[in-house]
Design an enzyme around this catalytic site. Sequence first.
Site, PDB file in Angstrom:
ATOM      1  CB  THR A 242      35.649 -17.064  60.929  1.00  0.00           C
ATOM      2  OG1 THR A 242      35.069 -16.869  62.226  1.00  0.00           O
ATOM      3  CG2 THR A 242      35.670 -18.542  60.598  1.00  0.00           C
ATOM      4  CB  CYS A 328      33.271   2.537  32.509  1.00  0.00           C
ATOM      5  SG  CYS A 328      33.261   2.037  30.811  1.00  0.00           S
TER       6      CYS A 328
END
Length: 404
Positions: A242, A328
Amino acid sequence: MELPIYLDNNATTPCDPRVVETMVPFFTSNFGNAASRNHSFGWTAEEAVDYAREQVAALIGANPKEIIFTSGATEGDNLALKGVAEMYAAKGNHFITTTVEHKAVLDTCKVLEKEGCDVTYLEVERDGMLDLAKLEAAITPKTVCIAVMYANNEIGTVNPMKEISAIAKKHGVLLMSDAVQAVGKIPVDVNEDGIDLMAFTAHKMYGPKGVGALYVRRKNPRVKVTAQMDGGGHERGMRSGTLNVPGIVGFGKACELCRLEMEQDAAHTSKLRDKLETELMKIEEAYLNGHKENRLPHVSNISFKHVEGEGLLMGINKDIALSSGSACTSASLEPSYVLKALGLGDDLAHSSLRFGLSRFTKEDQIDHAVELVRKTVLKLRDMSPLWEMYKEGIDLDTIEWAEH
Ligand code: PLP
């Protein structure tokens, strides 16, 4: 001045208030499913999607029928590469890409390799540019697709897409481009540039998150991709699910604003970027990463030698939101693979800052950023034994460091 200052616009941009305003009715009164054919709620939604498709296509010189709405560029990159690999398997199984692509392309290529494809990862030059002779030499009779990003997300270097597409055409190979950072910021025209498939996303161009598009050429040549999602056959069978109507409406508006205001935005961001860069490059041992001319107007990536990366970020990130060359991961700080691919050592990669400006960036914000970065760099160097040794003329590369 309001703090913190946002200078991480390559990661995402704020949604333009004019975009938000256009989207709101599609959450409330016009909430219909664009695939509902039996009533006016569906028709209204479908009309809005058709209009947005025209707005998106107009920004890149495409036909609206060539636009497949997706959830963003990660999906677009996946659909393009996996879809081409499956659709053109009978023609060949070789892909060519570069080592500085976004993970959405690199990790997809790794999956293709596991599934039996061959992928050539071309290295780039020190300034991030691709050696076109190496690109052409990498093409084999089995090559089906070259995947080269339009502009790099970390350093802003812009690739010569017309020249790359001339090579691809000469050898009958498809050209796919991840154009996330370029679309809406610099002129992109799929016909002039000769691009066959192109992924881009709304949230990097003042639109909402979670919506993007894949351009798939319909003429000269007609390109097809195998769907990667099975279901209701939306988006002409290439992407079931959708449609995100409010997102698509916002994406359309964002594209229209970029088409109309790109020149003015670029003049604004490049003026401020140049000011920022000129000031920061006055700092001793500061290095600009990427190509000085062939680059996006709103990006600057600078490394500061003998500055500890984590300290640098900690010193500024209360006031300024930006990205550094240290990513990180769960256990450690990894230096940016893009900067490493340019040939930077771990230290310079760690001590780099990526500034990404936007149409909303103000001059006093840039002035504040310059001051804070300068102060932090100088302070960290004051505390650094490496800097002291460097100033005393000791060649740091010849010192044997103890293992730890
Ligand atoms: N490609 C590039 C070059 C990007 O910079 C990004 C976003 O970081 C992506 C792909 C992923 O886009 P999205 O967030 O829409 O999945």
